[in-house]
Design a protein around this motif. Sequence first.
Motif, PDB file in Angstrom:
ATOM      1  N   ILE A  56       2.084  -3.275 -11.502  1.00  0.00           N
ATOM      2  CA  ILE A  56       3.076  -2.205 -11.654  1.00  0.00           C
ATOM      3  C   ILE A  56       4.434  -2.708 -11.199  1.00  0.00           C
ATOM      4  CG2 ILE A  56       3.782   0.108 -10.938  1.00  0.00           C
ATOM      5  CD1 ILE A  56       0.831   0.778 -10.517  1.00  0.00           C
ATOM      6  N   LEU A  57       5.429  -2.562 -12.093  1.00  0.00           N
ATOM      7  CA  LEU A  57       6.804  -2.917 -11.769  1.00  0.00           C
ATOM      8  C   LEU A  57       7.670  -1.663 -11.837  1.00  0.00           C
ATOM      9  CD1 LEU A  57       5.740  -5.240 -14.113  1.00  0.00           C
ATOM     10  CD2 LEU A  57       7.646  -6.427 -13.019  1.00  0.00           C
ATOM     11  N   LEU A  58       8.638  -1.599 -10.931  1.00  0.00           N
ATOM     12  CA  LEU A  58       9.637  -0.534 -10.938  1.00  0.00           C
ATOM     13  C   LEU A  58      10.981  -1.140 -11.293  1.00  0.00           C
ATOM     14  CD1 LEU A  58       8.543   1.286  -7.689  1.00  0.00           C
ATOM     15  CD2 LEU A  58       8.233   2.111 -10.013  1.00  0.00           C
ATOM     16  N   MET A  59      11.703  -0.489 -12.175  1.00  0.00           N
ATOM     17  CA  MET A  59      13.025  -0.954 -12.592  1.00  0.00           C
ATOM     18  C   MET A  59      14.001   0.205 -12.560  1.00  0.00           C
ATOM     19  SD  MET A  59      11.933  -3.386 -15.802  1.00  0.00           S
ATOM     20  CE  MET A  59      10.570  -4.550 -15.648  1.00  0.00           C
ATOM     21  N   SER A  60      15.281  -0.129 -12.487  1.00  0.00           N
ATOM     22  CA  SER A  60      16.316   0.907 -12.479  1.00  0.00           C
ATOM     23  C   SER A  60      17.515   0.465 -13.286  1.00  0.00           C
ATOM     24  CB  SER A  60      16.713   1.259 -11.041  1.00  0.00           C
ATOM     25  OG  SER A  60      17.176   0.103 -10.353  1.00  0.00           O
ATOM     26  N   LYS A  61      18.339   1.421 -13.641  1.00  0.00           N
ATOM     27  CA  LYS A  61      19.530   1.168 -14.441  1.00  0.00           C
ATOM     28  C   LYS A  61      20.773   1.481 -13.623  1.00  0.00           C
ATOM     29  CE  LYS A  61      21.894   2.644 -18.670  1.00  0.00           C
ATOM     30  NZ  LYS A  61      21.755   3.430 -19.932  1.00  0.00           N
ATOM     31  N   GLY A  62      21.490   0.436 -13.300  1.00  0.00           N
ATOM     32  CA  GLY A  62      22.797   0.599 -12.668  1.00  0.00           C
ATOM     33  C   GLY A  62      22.847   1.312 -11.342  1.00  0.00           C
ATOM     34  N   MET A 105       0.836  -1.201   0.000  1.00  0.00           N
ATOM     35  CA  MET A 105       0.000   0.000   0.000  1.00  0.00           C
ATOM     36  C   MET A 105       0.869   1.249   0.000  1.00  0.00           C
ATOM     37  SD  MET A 105      -3.003  -1.260  -0.082  1.00  0.00           S
ATOM     38  CE  MET A 105      -4.007   0.188   0.272  1.00  0.00           C
ATOM     39  N   LEU A 106       0.355   2.322  -0.554  1.00  0.00           N
ATOM     40  CA  LEU A 106       1.095   3.567  -0.562  1.00  0.00           C
ATOM     41  C   LEU A 106       0.952   4.269   0.771  1.00  0.00           C
ATOM     42  CD1 LEU A 106       0.360   4.998  -4.110  1.00  0.00           C
ATOM     43  CD2 LEU A 106       2.228   3.547  -3.357  1.00  0.00           C
ATOM     44  N   ASN A 107       1.866   5.181   1.002  1.00  0.00           N
ATOM     45  CA  ASN A 107       1.867   5.954   2.234  1.00  0.00           C
ATOM     46  C   ASN A 107       0.582   6.768   2.341  1.00  0.00           C
ATOM     47  OD1 ASN A 107       2.403   7.547   4.429  1.00  0.00           O
ATOM     48  ND2 ASN A 107       4.285   8.448   3.604  1.00  0.00           N
ATOM     49  N   SER A 108      -0.147   6.572   3.454  1.00  0.00           N
ATOM     50  CA  SER A 108      -1.396   7.318   3.621  1.00  0.00           C
ATOM     51  C   SER A 108      -1.138   8.796   3.854  1.00  0.00           C
ATOM     52  CB  SER A 108      -2.201   6.729   4.791  1.00  0.00           C
ATOM     53  OG  SER A 108      -1.454   6.788   5.989  1.00  0.00           O
ATOM     54  N   GLN A 109       0.080   9.135   4.358  1.00  0.00           N
ATOM     55  CA  GLN A 109       0.464  10.532   4.537  1.00  0.00           C
ATOM     56  C   GLN A 109       1.253  10.966   3.299  1.00  0.00           C
ATOM     57  OE1 GLN A 109      -0.649  12.276   7.215  1.00  0.00           O
ATOM     58  NE2 GLN A 109      -1.706  10.385   7.798  1.00  0.00           N
ATOM     59  N   ARG A 158      -8.244 -10.313  -8.181  1.00  0.00           N
ATOM     60  CA  ARG A 158      -7.728 -10.407  -6.803  1.00  0.00           C
ATOM     61  C   ARG A 158      -8.349  -9.319  -5.937  1.00  0.00           C
ATOM     62  NH1 ARG A 158      -2.876  -9.222  -9.416  1.00  0.00           N
ATOM     63  NH2 ARG A 158      -1.934 -11.200  -8.786  1.00  0.00           N
ATOM     64  N   GLU A 159      -8.422  -9.578  -4.654  1.00  0.00           N
ATOM     65  CA  GLU A 159      -9.086  -8.659  -3.731  1.00  0.00           C
ATOM     66  C   GLU A 159      -8.141  -7.593  -3.180  1.00  0.00           C
ATOM     67  OE1 GLU A 159     -10.934 -11.011  -0.732  1.00  0.00           O
ATOM     68  OE2 GLU A 159     -12.420 -11.883  -2.108  1.00  0.00           O
ATOM     69  N   ASP A 160      -6.844  -7.885  -3.101  1.00  0.00           N
ATOM     70  CA  ASP A 160      -5.869  -6.940  -2.552  1.00  0.00           C
ATOM     71  C   ASP A 160      -5.021  -6.420  -3.708  1.00  0.00           C
ATOM     72  OD1 ASP A 160      -4.290  -5.447  -0.894  1.00  0.00           O
ATOM     73  OD2 ASP A 160      -3.111  -7.150  -0.152  1.00  0.00           O
ATOM     74  N   PHE A 161      -5.131  -5.135  -4.024  1.00  0.00           N
ATOM     75  CA  PHE A 161      -4.454  -4.604  -5.212  1.00  0.00           C
ATOM     76  C   PHE A 161      -4.179  -3.117  -5.033  1.00  0.00           C
ATOM     77  CE2 PHE A 161      -9.029  -4.514  -5.815  1.00  0.00           C
ATOM     78  CZ  PHE A 161      -9.271  -3.193  -6.168  1.00  0.00           C
ATOM     79  N   LEU A 162      -3.316  -2.586  -5.904  1.00  0.00           N
ATOM     80  CA  LEU A 162      -3.027  -1.158  -5.908  1.00  0.00           C
ATOM     81  C   LEU A 162      -3.783  -0.458  -7.029  1.00  0.00           C
ATOM     82  CD1 LEU A 162      -1.475   1.298  -4.851  1.00  0.00           C
ATOM     83  CD2 LEU A 162       0.394   0.685  -6.400  1.00  0.00           C
ATOM     84  N   SER A 163      -3.605  -0.949  -8.269  1.00  0.00           N
ATOM     85  CA  SER A 163      -4.249  -0.341  -9.428  1.00  0.00           C
ATOM     86  C   SER A 163      -4.953  -1.440 -10.214  1.00  0.00           C
ATOM     87  CB  SER A 163      -3.195   0.379 -10.278  1.00  0.00           C
ATOM     88  OG  SER A 163      -3.799   1.117 -11.329  1.00  0.00           O
ATOM     89  N   PRO A 167       8.837  -4.515  -3.937  1.00  0.00           N
ATOM     90  CA  PRO A 167       7.855  -5.489  -4.420  1.00  0.00           C
ATOM     91  C   PRO A 167       7.225  -5.077  -5.743  1.00  0.00           C
ATOM     92  CG  PRO A 167       6.835  -4.053  -2.819  1.00  0.00           C
ATOM     93  CD  PRO A 167       8.283  -3.660  -2.873  1.00  0.00           C
ATOM     94  N   VAL A 168       6.611  -6.047  -6.409  1.00  0.00           N
ATOM     95  CA  VAL A 168       5.711  -5.764  -7.520  1.00  0.00           C
ATOM     96  C   VAL A 168       4.370  -5.356  -6.914  1.00  0.00           C
ATOM     97  CG1 VAL A 168       4.492  -6.739  -9.500  1.00  0.00           C
ATOM     98  CG2 VAL A 168       6.874  -7.399  -9.046  1.00  0.00           C
ATOM     99  N   TYR A 169       3.751  -4.332  -7.483  1.00  0.00           N
ATOM    100  CA  TYR A 169       2.454  -3.863  -6.985  1.00  0.00           C
ATOM    101  C   TYR A 169       1.365  -4.463  -7.877  1.00  0.00           C
ATOM    102  CZ  TYR A 169       5.313  -0.640  -4.310  1.00  0.00           C
ATOM    103  OH  TYR A 169       6.237  -0.114  -3.455  1.00  0.00           O
ATOM    104  N   TYR A 170       0.737  -5.510  -7.376  1.00  0.00           N
ATOM    105  CA  TYR A 170      -0.203  -6.265  -8.190  1.00  0.00           C
ATOM    106  C   TYR A 170      -1.539  -5.544  -8.341  1.00  0.00           C
ATOM    107  CZ  TYR A 170       3.184 -10.006  -7.629  1.00  0.00           C
ATOM    108  OH  TYR A 170       4.346 -10.739  -7.650  1.00  0.00           O
TER     109      TYR A 170
END
Length: 256
Positions: free
Chosen positions: A250-256, A1-5, A241-246, A232-235
């Motif tokens: 959603i996957l986050l990736m980075s370079k080096g 879950m995202l930060n509520s604040q 599914r019952e528990d989800f973000l969007s 984590p991956v944000y499913y």
Amino acid sequence: MLNSQSSVPEIIIPDELLPPKDLRLSVGGSFKAIGTEFFRYFIELGGLQPDEAVLDVGCGVGRMAVPLTQYLSDRGSYEGFDIVEPGITWCQSVISPRYPNFQFQRADLYNQYYNPTGQEQANTYRFPYSDHSFDFVFLTSVFTHILPEGIENYLREIFRVLKPGGRALITAFLLNKESLSCLETGMSTLELTEIFENYRLADKTFPESAVAYEECFFITLAEQVGLKVNFPVYYGSWCGREDFLSVQDILLMSKG
């Protein structure tokens, strides 16, 4: 879950930056709601800063660009490309004159539905930008419509255009134990009945309509081109599914 604040600034989208109704309807969903939803993810998940260089792959009619006009500073920049000409033309004529650091290009990529006369293919397309150009790249509802060879090429291109330390936010339909269980019990509104090695399709005669990938396969492709997958991956809710973000995963990736 995202930060509520949340530290995400509140933005107000000017009426003059809303596309005509026919263009908004062409991309599905709420223009404002989805745009501002992902604006929050860009900042809270992707760490987007106002002075960074941003690439929007599959920018459509500017649904993600419009909220960013209220956030990116003059030191920041935005580039977007898409295959649908009316959307790009509107963005070029309405957004760019008001925000010169926002630029849009049309890519003549083949798509059975959106651009059937396209001369280029996703599996060989080279993004029209120099190496190490962007701090942040995002793709929303793009990898859900591209076949494996195109996915691999796009991941390689994302790696190429990212600056060292750059990040990418990508949405997809990922097949894993939970989503497969949901599909098998009929919980999903998306029917993925055409089964291939490492991926599934909703319609074999129209493969770009919806593509889902085995999660391990998708992550391996990203790692093979040099991207680091940040867990984590944000499913998403797409499979029921019952528990989800969007809606999508959603996957986050980075370079080096």
